[in-house]
Design a protein around this motif. Structure first.
Motif, mmCIF file in Angstrom:
data_model
loop_
_atom_site.group_PDB
_atom_site.id
_atom_site.type_symbol
_atom_site.label_atom_id
_atom_site.label_comp_id
_atom_site.label_asym_id
_atom_site.label_seq_id
_atom_site.Cartn_x
_atom_site.Cartn_y
_atom_site.Cartn_z
ATOM 1 N N SER A 23 0.852 -1.185 0.000
ATOM 2 C CA SER A 23 0.000 0.000 0.000
ATOM 3 C C SER A 23 0.895 1.244 0.000
ATOM 4 C CB SER A 23 -0.891 -0.008 1.242
ATOM 5 O OG SER A 23 -1.727 1.103 1.302
ATOM 6 N N PRO A 24 0.448 2.331 -0.610
ATOM 7 C CA PRO A 24 -0.846 2.585 -1.261
ATOM 8 C C PRO A 24 -0.918 2.084 -2.708
ATOM 9 C CG PRO A 24 0.467 4.569 -1.273
ATOM 10 C CD PRO A 24 1.263 3.561 -0.502
ATOM 11 N N PHE A 25 0.200 1.541 -3.216
ATOM 12 C CA PHE A 25 0.234 0.914 -4.535
ATOM 13 C C PHE A 25 1.450 -0.006 -4.568
ATOM 14 C CE2 PHE A 25 2.414 5.026 -4.758
ATOM 15 C CZ PHE A 25 3.644 4.709 -5.330
ATOM 16 N N THR A 172 12.785 9.561 -4.275
ATOM 17 C CA THR A 172 11.423 9.365 -4.761
ATOM 18 C C THR A 172 10.519 9.135 -3.556
ATOM 19 O OG1 THR A 172 12.173 8.428 -6.855
ATOM 20 C CG2 THR A 172 9.911 7.925 -6.174
ATOM 21 N N LEU A 173 9.445 9.903 -3.457
ATOM 22 C CA LEU A 173 8.527 9.821 -2.329
ATOM 23 C C LEU A 173 7.261 9.081 -2.735
ATOM 24 C CD1 LEU A 173 8.847 13.485 -0.971
ATOM 25 C CD2 LEU A 173 10.090 11.444 -0.216
ATOM 26 N N VAL A 174 6.932 8.041 -1.985
ATOM 27 C CA VAL A 174 5.678 7.326 -2.155
ATOM 28 C C VAL A 174 4.629 8.059 -1.321
ATOM 29 C CG1 VAL A 174 4.460 5.157 -1.739
ATOM 30 C CG2 VAL A 174 6.857 5.130 -2.516
ATOM 31 N N LEU A 175 3.610 8.587 -1.977
ATOM 32 C CA LEU A 175 2.636 9.449 -1.313
ATOM 33 C C LEU A 175 1.298 8.730 -1.168
ATOM 34 C CD1 LEU A 175 3.509 12.635 -3.394
ATOM 35 C CD2 LEU A 175 4.305 12.089 -1.079
ATOM 36 N N GLY A 176 0.737 8.772 0.024
ATOM 37 C CA GLY A 176 -0.528 8.085 0.269
ATOM 38 C C GLY A 176 -1.520 8.962 1.014
ATOM 39 N N SER A 193 4.139 9.934 3.509
ATOM 40 C CA SER A 193 5.209 10.150 2.538
ATOM 41 C C SER A 193 6.379 9.257 2.934
ATOM 42 C CB SER A 193 5.632 11.617 2.513
ATOM 43 O OG SER A 193 6.721 11.821 1.641
ATOM 44 N N THR A 194 6.719 8.312 2.070
ATOM 45 C CA THR A 194 7.804 7.365 2.344
ATOM 46 C C THR A 194 8.899 7.557 1.304
ATOM 47 O OG1 THR A 194 6.197 5.776 3.210
ATOM 48 C CG2 THR A 194 8.392 4.942 2.656
#
Length: 257
Positions: A23-25, A172-176, A193-194
Motif C-alpha cells: 500500500s498505497p500501490f 522518490t517519495l511514495v505518497l498516500g 510520505s515514504t
C-alpha cells in the motif's frame, strides 16, 4: 565487462506477492538490482550531459509545477516524435558509451527480466521505453500520477554515497492518503510520505495505479552535483490503449460504466 549487468538471483528471490499487496500501490525500493561490477561500469560511463536537452517550465497536464530537468530519450522521444536519434535529447545505440550499449542489449533480450516484470505488474505484454533524467539544484518532481498508458516504471538511480547527500533531497517519495480532490496536489496534501533510497545501486519499481502518487522535492544540491537516473518505462501495447484509457479515466474521476 564480462557477464550480465542484472543480478538475476535477486530477481528469483523477489517477493512478488508482497510487492503486489503493498500500500498505497505496488512498489519496492530494490537494493542491488545490478551486479556490483555492472553498476560501477554504468555509473562511471553515464551518458554525457551534452547529449541531453533541458526541459524548462514545460506545462503539465493538470497544471502541476513543472518538472525541470535534463532529459535524454533512447531512439525516439515522446516530446519530439519526428526528431532523429542524432538530434539533441534523443540518443541512438551507437552514440552511447559501450557499457550502456551492452546494458540496453541485455534489457531488450533478457527473457528472465521481461518475465519478472510481467509477473510483478500482472500483465501479459508491454512495450518498453527508455530515458535518462538528470536533476540539478532546484529541480523538482511535483506530486503526480503517471499517464494512463504507463503500466509501471523501473527507476535505476546512478548516485553513490560519495557524490550525493540525502539532505539535498532527490528521494522518490511514495505518497498516500491524498486529502484533496485536485489533480495538482502539493506534498503537504498527503497523509503519508515514504522516501526511497536513491544511492549505491538502489532502484525503484512500481505499478501505475489510480493511487500511485509520487514525486521528489526540489533539490538543494551544489551547482556541480546532479541527481542521475535511468527510467525503464513499461507501456500498454497499442491495441489495448483505447480500452485501458477509458477504464483509467472512470477510475480516476469516478465516472459510471
Amino acid at each position: 565487462m564480462k557477464g550480465t549487468f542484472i543480478d538475476y538471483e535477486l530477481l528469483r528471490q523477489f517477493d512478488l506477492d508482497a510487492f503486489r499487496k503493498r500500500s498505497p500501490f505496488p512498489w519496492e525500493n530494490i537494493g542491488g538490482f545490478l551486479t556490483r561490477e555492472g553498476f560501477q561500469y554504468l555509473y562511471t560511463n553515464f551518458p554525457s550531459l551534452e547529449l541531453f536537452e533541458y526541459h524548462n517550465n514545460r506545462r503539465r497536464s493538470h497544471d502541476q509545477r513543472p518538472h525541470n530537468r535534463h532529459y535524454l530519450a533512447y531512439e525516439n522521444s515522446i516530446y519530439h516524435r519526428d526528431r532523429p536519434a542524432e538530434a539533441g535529447g534523443v540518443v541512438g545505440r551507437g552514440q552511447l558509451p559501450t557499457a550502456w550499449q551492452g546494458f540496453m542489449d541485455e534489457l531488450e533480450t533478457s527473457d528472465e527480466y521481461q518475465r519478472f516484470i510481467r509477473r510483478a505488474l500482472g500483465i501479459s505484454a508491454f512495450i518498453p521505453r527508455y530515458a535518462w533524467h538528470v536533476g540539478s539544484r532546484g529541480s523538482e518532481v511535483s506530486p503526480h500520477l503517471d499517464t494512463p498508458t504507463k503500466i509501471g516504471t523501473h527507476i535505476l538511480y546512478f548516485n553513490t554515497s560519495d557524490d550525493w547527500n540525502p539532505e539535498w533531497g532527490g528521494a522518490t517519495l511514495v505518497l498516500g492518503g491524498k486529502k484533496i480532490k485536485a489533480m495538482n496536489p502539493d506534498f503537504a496534501d498527503f497523509e503519508t510520505s515514504t522516501a526511497a533510497r536513491i544511492t549505491d545501486n538502489h532502484s525503484f519499481l512500481f505499478k501505475n495505479t489510480s493511487s500511485a502518487w509520487h514525486g521528489a522535492t526540489a533539490l538543494t544540491s551544489p551547482d556541480d552535483s546532479y541527481r542521475r537516473l535511468f527510467n525503464i518505462i513499461f507501456e500498454m501495447p497499442r491495441r489495448s490503449v483505447g480500452r485501458k484509457l477509458v477504464d483509467r479515466a472512470r477510475a480516476l474521476f469516478k465516472l459510471p460504466d
